[in-house]
Design a protein around this motif. Sequence first.
Motif, PDB file in Angstrom:
ATOM      1  N   ALA A 267      10.940 -12.372  -9.101  1.00 37.95           N
ATOM      2  CA  ALA A 267       9.772 -11.753  -9.619  1.00 37.95           C
ATOM      3  C   ALA A 267       8.563 -11.943  -8.803  1.00 37.95           C
ATOM      4  O   ALA A 267       7.772 -11.250  -8.464  1.00 37.95           O
ATOM      5  CB  ALA A 267       9.523 -12.244 -11.098  1.00 37.95           C
ATOM      6  N   ALA A 268       8.386 -13.135  -8.369  1.00 39.14           N
ATOM      7  CA  ALA A 268       7.210 -13.541  -7.611  1.00 39.14           C
ATOM      8  C   ALA A 268       7.281 -12.665  -6.311  1.00 39.14           C
ATOM      9  O   ALA A 268       6.337 -12.238  -5.742  1.00 39.14           O
ATOM     10  CB  ALA A 268       7.196 -15.081  -7.211  1.00 39.14           C
ATOM     11  N   VAL A 269       8.511 -12.680  -5.669  1.00 39.06           N
ATOM     12  CA  VAL A 269       8.897 -11.963  -4.573  1.00 39.06           C
ATOM     13  C   VAL A 269       8.419 -10.381  -4.720  1.00 39.06           C
ATOM     14  O   VAL A 269       7.747  -9.937  -3.781  1.00 39.06           O
ATOM     15  CB  VAL A 269      10.201 -12.058  -3.863  1.00 39.06           C
ATOM     16  CG1 VAL A 269      10.535 -11.104  -2.565  1.00 39.06           C
ATOM     17  CG2 VAL A 269      10.510 -13.615  -3.326  1.00 39.06           C
ATOM     18  N   ILE A 270       8.825  -9.997  -5.710  1.00 33.99           N
ATOM     19  CA  ILE A 270       8.454  -8.292  -6.059  1.00 33.99           C
ATOM     20  C   ILE A 270       6.940  -8.225  -5.927  1.00 33.99           C
ATOM     21  O   ILE A 270       6.648  -7.383  -5.407  1.00 33.99           O
ATOM     22  CB  ILE A 270       9.115  -7.888  -7.283  1.00 33.99           C
ATOM     23  CG1 ILE A 270      10.896  -7.949  -6.997  1.00 33.99           C
ATOM     24  CG2 ILE A 270       8.652  -6.671  -7.962  1.00 33.99           C
ATOM     25  CD1 ILE A 270      11.507  -7.731  -8.367  1.00 33.99           C
ATOM     26  N   ILE A 271       6.377  -9.160  -6.806  1.00 39.95           N
ATOM     27  CA  ILE A 271       4.898  -8.933  -7.214  1.00 39.95           C
ATOM     28  C   ILE A 271       4.164  -9.142  -5.799  1.00 39.95           C
ATOM     29  O   ILE A 271       3.340  -8.338  -5.249  1.00 39.95           O
ATOM     30  CB  ILE A 271       4.474  -9.872  -7.884  1.00 39.95           C
ATOM     31  CG1 ILE A 271       4.898  -9.710  -9.377  1.00 39.95           C
ATOM     32  CG2 ILE A 271       2.973  -9.850  -8.090  1.00 39.95           C
ATOM     33  CD1 ILE A 271       4.749 -10.701 -10.447  1.00 39.95           C
ATOM     34  N   GLY A 272       4.605 -10.321  -4.722  1.00 37.00           N
ATOM     35  CA  GLY A 272       4.002 -10.332  -3.515  1.00 37.00           C
ATOM     36  C   GLY A 272       4.046  -9.064  -2.701  1.00 37.00           C
ATOM     37  O   GLY A 272       3.171  -8.809  -1.984  1.00 37.00           O
ATOM     38  N   ILE A 273       5.345  -8.392  -2.693  1.00 36.44           N
ATOM     39  CA  ILE A 273       5.553  -7.159  -1.841  1.00 36.44           C
ATOM     40  C   ILE A 273       4.736  -6.215  -2.248  1.00 36.44           C
ATOM     41  O   ILE A 273       4.034  -5.287  -1.571  1.00 36.44           O
ATOM     42  CB  ILE A 273       7.174  -6.938  -1.909  1.00 36.44           C
ATOM     43  CG1 ILE A 273       7.983  -7.881  -1.337  1.00 36.44           C
ATOM     44  CG2 ILE A 273       7.293  -5.574  -1.415  1.00 36.44           C
ATOM     45  CD1 ILE A 273       9.359  -7.588  -1.453  1.00 36.44           C
ATOM     46  N   PHE A 274       4.764  -5.970  -3.544  1.00 35.58           N
ATOM     47  CA  PHE A 274       3.901  -4.809  -4.056  1.00 35.58           C
ATOM     48  C   PHE A 274       2.237  -5.010  -3.972  1.00 35.58           C
ATOM     49  O   PHE A 274       1.750  -3.976  -3.219  1.00 35.58           O
ATOM     50  CB  PHE A 274       3.756  -4.691  -5.596  1.00 35.58           C
ATOM     51  CG  PHE A 274       4.866  -3.598  -6.118  1.00 35.58           C
ATOM     52  CD1 PHE A 274       4.797  -2.507  -6.270  1.00 35.58           C
ATOM     53  CD2 PHE A 274       6.183  -4.125  -6.719  1.00 35.58           C
ATOM     54  CE1 PHE A 274       5.712  -1.389  -6.623  1.00 35.58           C
ATOM     55  CE2 PHE A 274       7.187  -3.438  -6.848  1.00 35.58           C
ATOM     56  CZ  PHE A 274       6.975  -2.013  -7.087  1.00 35.58           C
ATOM     57  N   MET A 275       1.937  -6.337  -3.945  1.00 37.75           N
ATOM     58  CA  MET A 275       0.362  -6.525  -3.597  1.00 37.75           C
ATOM     59  C   MET A 275       0.203  -6.338  -2.216  1.00 37.75           C
ATOM     60  O   MET A 275      -1.005  -5.923  -1.870  1.00 37.75           O
ATOM     61  CB  MET A 275       0.027  -8.002  -4.109  1.00 37.75           C
ATOM     62  CG  MET A 275       0.159  -8.079  -5.636  1.00 37.75           C
ATOM     63  SD  MET A 275      -0.780  -6.828  -6.589  1.00 37.75           S
ATOM     64  CE  MET A 275      -2.258  -7.042  -5.956  1.00 37.75           C
ATOM     65  N   TYR A 276       1.210  -6.865  -1.329  1.00 40.04           N
ATOM     66  CA  TYR A 276       0.940  -6.749  -0.128  1.00 40.04           C
ATOM     67  C   TYR A 276       0.884  -5.090   0.536  1.00 40.04           C
ATOM     68  O   TYR A 276       0.067  -4.847   1.493  1.00 40.04           O
ATOM     69  CB  TYR A 276       2.071  -7.361   0.904  1.00 40.04           C
ATOM     70  CG  TYR A 276       2.172  -7.184   2.303  1.00 40.04           C
ATOM     71  CD1 TYR A 276       1.155  -8.025   3.015  1.00 40.04           C
ATOM     72  CD2 TYR A 276       3.084  -6.380   3.030  1.00 40.04           C
ATOM     73  CE1 TYR A 276       1.151  -8.047   4.346  1.00 40.04           C
ATOM     74  CE2 TYR A 276       2.848  -6.122   4.429  1.00 40.04           C
ATOM     75  CZ  TYR A 276       1.781  -6.949   5.097  1.00 40.04           C
ATOM     76  OH  TYR A 276       1.937  -6.980   6.514  1.00 40.04           O
ATOM     77  N   VAL A 277       1.672  -4.441  -0.136  1.00 41.68           N
ATOM     78  CA  VAL A 277       1.617  -2.836   0.195  1.00 41.68           C
ATOM     79  C   VAL A 277       0.540  -2.540  -0.155  1.00 41.68           C
ATOM     80  O   VAL A 277      -0.181  -1.453   0.441  1.00 41.68           O
ATOM     81  CB  VAL A 277       3.084  -2.157  -0.445  1.00 41.68           C
ATOM     82  CG1 VAL A 277       2.806  -0.725  -0.335  1.00 41.68           C
ATOM     83  CG2 VAL A 277       4.185  -2.605   0.069  1.00 41.68           C
ATOM     84  N   LEU A 278      -0.128  -2.537  -1.282  1.00 46.01           N
ATOM     85  CA  LEU A 278      -1.143  -2.004  -1.817  1.00 46.01           C
ATOM     86  C   LEU A 278      -2.515  -2.546  -0.892  1.00 46.01           C
ATOM     87  O   LEU A 278      -3.411  -1.798  -0.760  1.00 46.01           O
ATOM     88  CB  LEU A 278      -1.494  -2.516  -3.452  1.00 46.01           C
ATOM     89  CG  LEU A 278      -0.697  -1.940  -4.407  1.00 46.01           C
ATOM     90  CD1 LEU A 278      -0.975  -2.730  -5.814  1.00 46.01           C
ATOM     91  CD2 LEU A 278      -0.824  -0.476  -4.512  1.00 46.01           C
ATOM     92  N   THR A 279      -2.366  -3.847  -0.544  1.00 50.69           N
ATOM     93  CA  THR A 279      -3.225  -4.343   0.440  1.00 50.69           C
ATOM     94  C   THR A 279      -3.518  -3.375   1.852  1.00 50.69           C
ATOM     95  O   THR A 279      -4.589  -3.311   2.269  1.00 50.69           O
ATOM     96  CB  THR A 279      -3.098  -5.985   0.562  1.00 50.69           C
ATOM     97  OG1 THR A 279      -3.305  -6.689  -0.692  1.00 50.69           O
ATOM     98  CG2 THR A 279      -4.366  -6.233   1.468  1.00 50.69           C
ATOM     99  N   VAL A 280      -2.345  -3.196   2.410  1.00 46.18           N
ATOM    100  CA  VAL A 280      -2.099  -2.553   3.607  1.00 46.18           C
ATOM    101  C   VAL A 280      -2.981  -1.156   3.289  1.00 46.18           C
ATOM    102  O   VAL A 280      -3.568  -0.733   4.173  1.00 46.18           O
ATOM    103  CB  VAL A 280      -0.582  -2.627   3.831  1.00 46.18           C
ATOM    104  CG1 VAL A 280      -0.629  -1.484   5.169  1.00 46.18           C
ATOM    105  CG2 VAL A 280      -0.152  -3.923   4.435  1.00 46.18           C
ATOM    106  N   GLN A 281      -2.501  -0.761   2.226  1.00 47.08           N
ATOM    107  CA  GLN A 281      -3.113   0.649   1.826  1.00 47.08           C
ATOM    108  C   GLN A 281      -4.512   0.790   2.025  1.00 47.08           C
ATOM    109  O   GLN A 281      -5.235   1.687   2.072  1.00 47.08           O
ATOM    110  CB  GLN A 281      -2.697   1.342   0.742  1.00 47.08           C
ATOM    111  CG  GLN A 281      -1.058   1.480   0.642  1.00 47.08           C
ATOM    112  CD  GLN A 281      -0.523   2.050  -0.574  1.00 47.08           C
ATOM    113  OE1 GLN A 281      -1.401   1.941  -1.504  1.00 47.08           O
ATOM    114  NE2 GLN A 281       0.472   2.884  -0.484  1.00 47.08           N
ATOM    115  N   LYS A 282      -5.121  -0.327   1.752  1.00 47.50           N
ATOM    116  CA  LYS A 282      -6.689  -0.657   1.517  1.00 47.50           C
ATOM    117  C   LYS A 282      -7.154  -1.308   2.504  1.00 47.50           C
ATOM    118  O   LYS A 282      -8.446  -1.762   2.308  1.00 47.50           O
ATOM    119  CB  LYS A 282      -7.079  -1.179   0.147  1.00 47.50           C
ATOM    120  CG  LYS A 282      -6.483  -0.513  -1.042  1.00 47.50           C
ATOM    121  CD  LYS A 282      -6.965  -1.021  -2.214  1.00 47.50           C
ATOM    122  CE  LYS A 282      -5.974  -2.311  -2.619  1.00 47.50           C
ATOM    123  NZ  LYS A 282      -6.222  -2.884  -3.978  1.00 47.50           N
TER     124      LYS A 282
END
Length: 374
Positions: A267-282
């Motif tokens: 769960a922590a890895v999934i959240i980290g990946i999602f937040m990283y992708v969202l950060t890269v987009q911004k």
Amino acid sequence: MFLAWKEIKHAKMRYALVIGILILVSYLVYFLTGLAYGLAEDNRTAIDKWDADAIVLPDGANVNINRSVLKSSDKDQINADSIASLGVVSTVLQSPKKGETDTKEGEVVKDIADDKIEVAIFGINSNEFIMPNLIEGESFSKDFEVVADIRLHEEYGVEIGDELALFGDLEESFKIVGFTEQAQFNVQPVLYATIPTFQAIRFGKVTDSKNKSISAFILRHHRLEDIEVQNDELKVFSIDSFINELPGYMAQVLTFGLMIIFLITIAAVIIGIFMYVLTVQKISMFGVMKAQGISTFYIAKYVVNQTFLLSIIGLVIGLLLTLVTAYFLPSSVPFSLNVLFMGAISVLILLFSVLGSLFSVYSVAQIDPLEAIG
């Protein structure tokens, strides 16, 4: 926190997907935790009811009460504050529904299934401390009268006054005279009866009344290390040690424990990946913010706060789904919720999720405003 919440409301669909993943993962973790705890409880609730400190078994039984045989006279060789005799045997009973049929207009419609009930018989003395509290009915007063775990009523419809026949050579049957709750041993409902009843089932006969055969002595003593046993063939074990040696108990606990730990990590890895992708987009937006003089610390705090909010929402909804599911589960499913366990797991998921977002924080720290703006 304000900026994080405003963006979540602005990009609802994007963050709804993240929350959806969090809900599913947290729901799975909570549900598995409830199953693991419920299964563990079904192995030991009857033992916990003793509120005892130790158990005495013969050395040759290898901490297995089902293989243990002692004599009542061995009690004289034990020095403890309170000592209770116990006989344990597993058997199979016939549900009182055997042989009944449903009829319609005088014709047989179907046969009701023959229900076999696997139970653990606890032979005890009713005047000793391991006698359970009753929630209905009365205590046994003679052989083959029993106080049963309430699950027999909930799962099999057994009522006070019913007689449950034994499978085997014995022609006797048990008469239900009372009910207690939270009395399971090795995932079997417990029936409390007299020690002669236990002997008749275990050995096929009642042994000498002066030197009755039993399975163990249950002890209460203010200090475990002060218990004295004047017989080298008898060993004292703490109740916790005895529970850990129950067949399959530790294997179940460790298996479910590892599954839950891995799920929390995933769960922590999934959240980290999602937040990283969202950060890269911004990145370009963060570059503009940095060019305007907004500090890296402020932006990093925004990313962490956003992760915290998403995790809280996912955990709360996942927990609510678990509670709804638990309400509709049949009593035969070993499911139980523990507030401390659920709280600890929630904190762990939240903590690991926030730690996973630190990868995004690192990316924010590396942003060059001029390059990000282009």
